[in-house]
Design a protein around this motif. Sequence first.
Motif, PDB file in Angstrom:
ATOM      1  N   ASP A  24       0.432  -1.531   0.185  1.00 16.64           N
ATOM      2  CA  ASP A  24       0.138  -0.117   0.057  1.00 16.64           C
ATOM      3  C   ASP A  24       0.546   1.094   0.088  1.00 16.64           C
ATOM      4  N   GLY A  25       2.515   1.129   0.720  1.00 15.87           N
ATOM      5  CA  GLY A  25       3.030   2.086   0.500  1.00 15.87           C
ATOM      6  C   GLY A  25       2.176   3.634   0.487  1.00 15.87           C
ATOM      7  N   GLY A  26       3.154   4.510  -0.147  1.00 17.59           N
ATOM      8  CA  GLY A  26       2.238   5.769  -0.510  1.00 17.59           C
ATOM      9  C   GLY A  26       1.626   5.615  -1.904  1.00 17.59           C
ATOM     10  N   SER A  34       1.708   2.583  -7.074  1.00 19.11           N
ATOM     11  CA  SER A  34       2.013   1.939  -5.398  1.00 19.11           C
ATOM     12  C   SER A  34       1.170   0.691  -4.981  1.00 19.11           C
ATOM     13  N   VAL A  35      -0.055   0.906  -5.449  1.00 21.06           N
ATOM     14  CA  VAL A  35      -0.840   0.424  -4.808  1.00 21.06           C
ATOM     15  C   VAL A  35      -1.168  -0.143  -6.031  1.00 21.06           C
ATOM     16  N   PRO A  36      -2.029  -1.849  -5.630  1.00 16.94           N
ATOM     17  CA  PRO A  36      -2.442  -2.742  -7.181  1.00 16.94           C
ATOM     18  C   PRO A  36      -3.771  -1.900  -7.572  1.00 16.94           C
ATOM     19  N   VAL A 111      -5.889  -6.547  -9.422  1.00 16.91           N
ATOM     20  CA  VAL A 111      -7.371  -6.005  -8.592  1.00 16.91           C
ATOM     21  C   VAL A 111      -6.591  -4.932  -7.445  1.00 16.91           C
ATOM     22  N   PHE A 112      -7.139  -4.051  -7.070  1.00 15.42           N
ATOM     23  CA  PHE A 112      -7.431  -3.325  -5.712  1.00 15.42           C
ATOM     24  C   PHE A 112      -7.768  -4.378  -4.869  1.00 15.42           C
ATOM     25  N   LEU A 344      -6.459   7.099  -2.585  1.00 10.45           N
ATOM     26  CA  LEU A 344      -6.431   5.702  -2.157  1.00 10.45           C
ATOM     27  C   LEU A 344      -5.756   5.130  -1.590  1.00 10.45           C
ATOM     28  N   THR A 345      -5.994   3.944  -0.897  1.00 12.69           N
ATOM     29  CA  THR A 345      -4.789   2.936  -0.197  1.00 12.69           C
ATOM     30  C   THR A 345      -5.479   1.309   0.109  1.00 12.69           C
TER      31      THR A 345
END
Length: 424
Positions: A24-26, A34-36, A111-112, A344-345
């Motif tokens: 989830d990083g930044g 950085s966020v799948p 996917v997120f 969004l994370t």
Amino acid sequence: MRRIWSALAVTALVAAAAGCSGDDGGGGSGGGGSVPGVTATDILVGTHMPLTGPAAAGYSKIAPATKAYFDYVNASGGVHGRKITYKIMDDTYNPATTQQVVRELVLQDKVFAILNGLGTPTHTGVLDFLKTNRVPDLFVASGSRSWDQPDKYPGTFGFNVDYTVEGKILATHVKTTMAGKKVCFLGQDDDFGRDALAGIEKILGPVAAKQSYVTSNPNVGPQMGALKQAGCQVVMLATVPGFTALSLGTAAKIAFKPQFVVSQVGADLGTLTKQLGAAAPLTEGLISDNYLPLSNDEANPWIQLYKKVNAAHNGNAEFDNNIVYGMSVGYLFVQSLQAAGKDLTREGLISAIEKNGFQGPGLAPLRFSADDHSGYGGMQLSRVEGGKQTYFGQPFETDEGDGPVSAYTTPPAAPPANGIPAAS
């Protein structure tokens, strides 16, 4: 402290899995990947659904309805400038296939989140995989109590009313209005059936006779015969729609005429009417429940909104409670994204859902918190009369334990004027 993702064991296998899934990083808003599943302009989510197979009747309409609601939101600019893409995979209600398609969604499509994966036996098999890969597992389309384990599965949330809660509410009606009658049970041979029976027996004590079925065997003749032989006057069903129809049809063939009281997941009248064909009048008098507006309530503002969306973005599909359900899931997911904010994370989304405060079409409370991931917590009873399924009485709420079944008096919220939840 608010519950966060459980620390994972430091092993090469888990490290590799985490590497596949990303962190989830930044900066979800930066579009740097950085966020799948999240870019500056898009959010990719996926689901597994029985588009074909033994549970496809009715249920195959759910995910397209959710997608239609997303398309409606996308047409107005999406959520925080991002449009939602919903990838729907057919698992045929087969647990082995579910594992295959969910792995593809997570490891290949990246996917997120997984949204509204359907089925107790199917989704149970992917809980650990989704946890290991730290994929939010949102609003599972089943009332199993397995989804409400925030200590074990901090990223999994239910949506449907817990089958034990529902069992208590239905059984309270039976106890109140059918006192002295011999009550029996037929349920699916998994947590769906077992959890429903647990709720029923909390109120009624042991039922007079109980039977089970497996979805791979579309023959409930022996079960209905046994219930008739036992002298059952009320038969409570924890069945998917195809097996509700089989139960009604089989009972009629052997001149067995109990009062049927059916779990909401298998009681959509439109679906049953299609399944039964000329035998559709067998649904007359069927008692069930629900926690969302009924599709035939033309005066309800949520139904008016969903019909508008259905006409514009879902090919004007025949409107039923499955479409209402699918769009309600979509609405809640958009509410969650709005609450999570532009940056969004995955962890931010989980936090936003646990803070709750969501209001929508539901007739019962949503029970999301750091300690409760169960979803809706109550039901209102319905009955089929004159070929129409309508509510009666008032909504009730309870818990999965020994708490009372009590009236729930808070009315549902009205939909926003544009049909899209505002950012919080």
